[in-house]
Design an enzyme around this catalytic site. Structure first.
Site, PDB file in Angstrom:
ATOM      1  CE  LYS A  75      -7.400   1.600   3.356  1.00 45.17           C
ATOM      2  NZ  LYS A  75      -5.905   2.314   4.007  1.00 45.17           N
ATOM      3  CD  GLU A 132      -2.682   0.819   2.787  1.00 47.40           C
ATOM      4  OE1 GLU A 132      -3.663   1.860   2.464  1.00 47.40           O
ATOM      5  OE2 GLU A 132      -2.189   0.465   3.387  1.00 47.40           O
ATOM      6  CB  CYS A 140      -5.285  -1.385   3.966  1.00 48.98           C
ATOM      7  SG  CYS A 140      -4.484  -1.430   5.315  1.00 48.98           S
TER       8      CYS A 140
END
Length: 403
Positions: free
Chosen positions: A209, A133, A246
């Site tokens: 995300k 990330e 994530c």
């Protein structure tokens, strides 16, 4: 490569190299096989084992101080379909320069590291590679300072992507590049994005995300908000790829959506520290791989990143200058619920798995999760649930006395 430091008048514990290394050190070989079977699953009756790394990749790794692991996850032979063998790679790395160095110097220090690691992936014949990330910068979001950290943000066509495009062309490799994106078309807003670069160096598309954490130090919504792009799956010459960035790994429906959209490989580029999520790290991706019948590459950065200014936490900790130790441990999960060995908790590394994508369909045919799912029932429930007038379906024991 263990580390120790002092903070708040206490001594931080030394970081262990890896869980696997401790098991191998203390458990007798005959019992170790059974322990690994129970903890890590089996592929076609045997544990996923480390395979030899070729000399070229070994020399690059030794010269640049990073680890390389290689394993194989196989499928049964079929009569009508040929094996679909793909080599997948994931990279974990620490930052390359202090966080008070000039922004571009910090970026170039990391790029120089990553270039050598991609060279090793190329030497090993990796087809699809994913970085961690926001690989091109320290994980500064939780400091809640805007500057200088937003200066790392780049448009999708910026310097970081151009570098990745060069490497993709060089090695005929699909590369997923998670980055901090500056969307110049929409008000120069910032997003946590993964750019998918094809093996010809072309930009196939991007994913963002979906879930932004608001827990402890990790309150990232001061930088970017949730994606509106949904759950795109990118069809490449080496298979169909999804990117669950994530915090999205904590949301089961997020994993489900990538599977229903046809993913064969889902990458989870992450940044998470000791004491926050490590007990969950080894199980969430394996559960997702098994229940959705795809391969998962779980990537965590590594090292402790110290910042010039103190910041406070959402969980009452004293002001501090680091989030703790990013524990690496990047690994692969398989549709049949086995997993590969993980990378070190303290060292940069490249993990590679040679897989047969036919295993995705074979496990679907065995467990029938998609066939037996009740999507219409779930859809109705969720539709009802988001209604402001929703009432939970609770059947109360009439013998319970009301206060």
């Amino acid at each position: 490569m263990q580390e120790s430091s002092r903070m708040e008048g206490t001594v931080k514990p030394k970081q262990i190299e890896s869980v696997e290394s401790i098991l191998e050190k203390y458990i007798p070989e005959d019992e170790l096989k059974e322990v690994k079977r129970i903890l890590f699953g089996q592929n076609r009756g045997t544990s996923v084992s480390v395979q030899p790394v070729n000399q070229e990749a070994t020399d690059i790794a030794n010269a640049n101080n990073f680890q390389v692991l290689f394993s194989k996850i196989l499928a049964e032979k079929e009569q009508l379909r040929q094996p679909r063998i793909v080599r997948i790679g994931i990279i974990q790395n620490s930052i390359g320069a202090p966080t008070n160095a000039p922004i571009h110097d910090q970026y170039m220090a990391i790029q120089n590291k990553i270039e050598k690691m991609i060279d090793a992936a190329g030497a090993m014949g990796v087809n699809v590679l994913c970085l961690q990330e926001t690989w091109h910068m320290p994980f500064a979001f939780c400091t809640r300072e805007r500057y200088p950290w937003v200066e790392f943000a780049q448009p999708v066509t910026g310097e970081a992507t151009q570098f990745i495009q060069r490497m993709a062309r060089k090695y005929n490799m699909v590369i997923v590049s998670p980055m901090l994106e500056r969307d110049e078309v929409h008000g120069s807003t910032i997003h946590n994005t993964a750019v998918v670069v094809g093996n010809n160096g072309n930009i196939i598309g991007k994913s963002r995300k979906n879930h932004i954490p608001r827990t402890g130090d990790f309150n990232e919504s001061t930088y970017y908000m949730e994606s509106t792009l949904g759950h795109p799956v990118f069809e490449t010459v080496f298979g169909k790829i999804g990117i669950n960035i994530c915090y999205g790994r904590h949301h089961n429906l997020n994993w489900l959506a990538y599977g229903l959209n046809g993913s064969e490989i889902v990458f989870n580029p992450s940044a998470t520290v000791t004491g926050l999520s490590e007990p969950m790290w080894g199980v969430e991706a394996r559960n997702a791989a098994m229940t959705n019948n795809y391969f998962v590459g779980s990537i965590n950065r590594v090292g402790t990143e110290h910042f010039p200014n103190e910041f406070t936490s959402g969980d009452g900790k004293p002001a501090h200058k680091d989030f703790g130790h990013f524990y690496g441990s990047s690994y692969f999960s398989s549709p049949d619920n086995c997993r590969s060995p993980g990378l070190s908790r303290v060292q940069d590394g490249l993990n590679i798995a040679e897989v047969d994508l036919n295993l995705c369909q074979q496990v679907k045919d065995k467990w029938n999760f998609q066939m037996t799912a009740r999507y219409e029932m779930y859809a109705k429930f969720l539709t009802d649930y988001i209604d402001p007038n929703y009432q939970p379906q609770i059947v109360r024991d009439p013998s319970i006395k009301k206060n």
